[in-house]
Design a protein around this motif. Structure first.
Motif, mmCIF file in Angstrom:
data_model
loop_
_atom_site.group_PDB
_atom_site.id
_atom_site.type_symbol
_atom_site.label_atom_id
_atom_site.label_comp_id
_atom_site.label_asym_id
_atom_site.label_seq_id
_atom_site.Cartn_x
_atom_site.Cartn_y
_atom_site.Cartn_z
ATOM 1 N N VAL A 90 0.272 -0.914 0.145
ATOM 2 C CA VAL A 90 0.288 -0.160 0.219
ATOM 3 C C VAL A 90 0.748 1.119 -0.078
ATOM 4 N N PHE A 91 0.754 1.809 -0.726
ATOM 5 C CA PHE A 91 1.151 3.539 -0.661
ATOM 6 C C PHE A 91 0.426 4.330 -0.533
ATOM 7 N N ARG A 92 0.065 5.177 0.820
ATOM 8 C CA ARG A 92 -0.699 6.449 1.194
ATOM 9 C C ARG A 92 -0.470 7.526 0.710
ATOM 10 N N ILE A 121 5.117 3.632 -9.960
ATOM 11 C CA ILE A 121 4.468 4.432 -10.093
ATOM 12 C C ILE A 121 2.903 4.987 -8.899
ATOM 13 N N GLY A 122 3.093 3.541 -8.478
ATOM 14 C CA GLY A 122 2.985 3.755 -6.738
ATOM 15 C C GLY A 122 3.044 5.436 -6.122
ATOM 16 N N ARG A 123 4.750 5.497 -5.827
ATOM 17 C CA ARG A 123 4.911 6.639 -5.451
ATOM 18 C C ARG A 123 4.279 7.922 -5.978
ATOM 19 N N PHE A 130 -3.261 9.818 -5.150
ATOM 20 C CA PHE A 130 -3.846 7.953 -5.422
ATOM 21 C C PHE A 130 -3.804 7.451 -4.415
ATOM 22 N N THR A 131 -4.552 6.748 -3.529
ATOM 23 C CA THR A 131 -3.873 5.398 -2.736
ATOM 24 C C THR A 131 -4.176 4.695 -4.128
ATOM 25 N N VAL A 132 -2.343 3.909 -3.445
ATOM 26 C CA VAL A 132 -2.422 2.630 -4.487
ATOM 27 C C VAL A 132 -2.127 1.921 -3.968
ATOM 28 N N PHE A 133 -2.362 0.200 -4.489
ATOM 29 C CA PHE A 133 -1.679 -0.650 -4.422
ATOM 30 C C PHE A 133 -1.829 -1.525 -4.896
#
Length: 333
Positions: A90-92, A121-123, A130-133
Motif C-alpha cells: 500500500v502507498f498512502r 508508479i505507486g509513489r 491517489f491511494t495505490v495498491f
C-alpha cells in the motif's frame, strides 16, 4: 436522519468485521533473506489476499525469491518469483483524493518486477493524492490449480478487498481503477474484461463485492495469445507449450471486451520489440466495437518496459500526465 443505502450498509458491516479480526501481514520483499538496500523509503503496509492461504496450492509451495538486478545503488530493480502469499503493498497519499488504483507490474508471467512497474508508479500517484495498491500476484507456471486464471483470481480478490476497506483509506468504492504493465497489463486487461468470471470459490463476505474496476489502463500490455501476435514467453507460461485455438481466444483480452468493460486508457511504443503494438491496436478496436470509451496513445520511440524511469528525454515521458488528464475526464481523481 441520513439515508443509508443497502450497499453502503453492507460495506460498513464488512469493513468493521474485517478490522475486528485483523489482517495478515507479509513483510516487504527481501534479497537473500536480508533487508533490501533501497534509495527510497520502503512501503511497510501490506495486505494478504487470502486469510487461510491462497486456494489451489500445488503439493509443494513455491519459494519466494527476490533478485536485485540493478547495478545502480541509487535505483532498485527487484524481480520477485515464487509468490505463494499474494498480497497488496500500500502507498498512502498524505491527502487522499478518494480514488485508488490497483497496479499490476509486469515480468512476462515468469516474475513480478516490483520497482520500475510497481513501487515507482505507486509513489508518483500517491504524491498526487491517489491511494495505490501494488499487487504481488501468483504466477501460472508455479502449479496452482487455477492455471491461467490464477493471476486474475488474485486481481479480483484484490479489488474486492480494496473496496471492503475503502473507509480505512478514504476511498470512494466507485473510484477504484486498475493499471498494469506488460504481462501485468494482461492481468489488468483480463480484470477489465472478466471481472465477474468465477475463477475462485468465495472465501468470505468480501467476495460479495464487485471486482469491476471503474477504469483500466493496460500499459504496453500483453493482450493477444494468438501465436503471431503474442509475447511468446508470456503465452507459453500462461497457456502451456501447445494451446488450442479456443484456449488462445479465451485468454486474449480483446475477445472478451463487452459493453460492461470499463473505460480504458491504452499506451504503447511502436518500436516495442518485446510486445507487439498490435496487442494494443486489437484491444482498442474491440473497445470501439463494443462502445467502450477508450483513449489510445502511440509513441514512435520508447521500446518496452519503460515505466517512468525509461522515459527521460523522450516524448513518451508525457504518458503519466496524459493518463491523469484522461482519468479526470472519467471523474477519477
Amino acid at each position: 436522519m441520513p439515508v443509508i443505502d443497502r450497499r453502503s450498509a453492507i460495506l460498513g458491516t464488512l469493513a468493521s468485521g474485517w478490522a475486528a479480526r485483523g489482517l495478515a501481514q507479509t513483510p516487504p520483499p527481501r534479497v537473500g533473506g536480508a533487508a533490501p538496500a533501497t534509495a527510497l523509503p520502503e512501503p511497510d503496509e501490506t495486505i494478504d489476499l487470502w486469510p487461510k492461504g491462497a486456494p489451489g496450492a500445488p503439493p509443494t509451495l513455491p519459494v519466494e525469491t527476490v533478485d536485485e538486478r540493478s547495478k545502480d545503488h541509487a535505483l532498485n530493480d527487484r524481480a520477485v518469483q515464487g509468490i505463494s502469499r499474494p498480497r497488496l503493498v500500500v502507498f498512502r497519499p498524505s491527502t487522499p483524493n478518494g480514488a485508488a488504483l490497483l497496479v499490476t507490474p509486469g515480468g512476462g508471467y515468469r516474475l513480478v518486477v516490483i520497482d520500475k512497474e510497481g513501487y515507482e508508479i505507486g509513489r508518483w500517484l500517491a504524491a498526487r493524492g491517489f491511494t495505490v495498491f501494488v499487487l504481488f500476484y501468483r504466477l501460472p507456471g508455479d502449479g496452482w490449480a487455477a492455471g491461467p486464471d490464477v493471476a486474475l483470481a488474485d486481481a479480483q480478490r484484490a479489488m474486492r478487498l480494496i473496496r471492503v476497506r475503502s473507509a480505512d483509506y478514504g476511498i470512494v468504492p466507485e473510484r477504484v481503477g486498475a493499471m498494469g504493465f506488460s504481462a501485468g497489463g494482461h492481468v489488468c486487461g483480463d480484470l477489465a474484461t472478466r471481472f465477474d468470471t468465477p475463477v475462485y470459490a468465495p472465501v468470505d463476505a468480501a467476495d460479495r463485492l464487485s471486482a469491476r474496476p471503474c477504469l483500466a489502463a493496460p500499459i504496453y500490455a500483453v493482450q493477444s495469445m494468438a501465436a503471431e501476435v503474442a509475447h511468446a514467453g508470456s503465452r507459453a507460461l500462461l497457456l502451456g507449450p501447445s494451446p488450442s485455438a479456443a484456449l488462445e481466444r479465451a485468454h486474449s483480452t480483446a475477445a472478451n471486451v463487452s459493453p460492461r468493460t470499463p473505460p480504458c486508457f491504452l499506451l504503447h511504443a511502436e518500436d516495442d520489440g518485446v510486445v507487439k503494438v498490435e496487442n494494443t491496436l486489437a484491444f482498442r478496436a474491440a473497445c470501439v466495437r463494443a462502445g467502450v470509451p477508450v483513449e489510445m496513445h502511440l509513441f514512435a520511440q520508447g521500446g518496452h518496459g519503460f515505466g517512468l524511469r525509461g522515459t527521460v528525454g523522450k516524448p513518451v515521458a508525457a504518458w503519466p500526465e496524459l493518463f491523469l488528464g484522461w482519468a479526470r475526464t472519467q471523474g477519477f481523481g
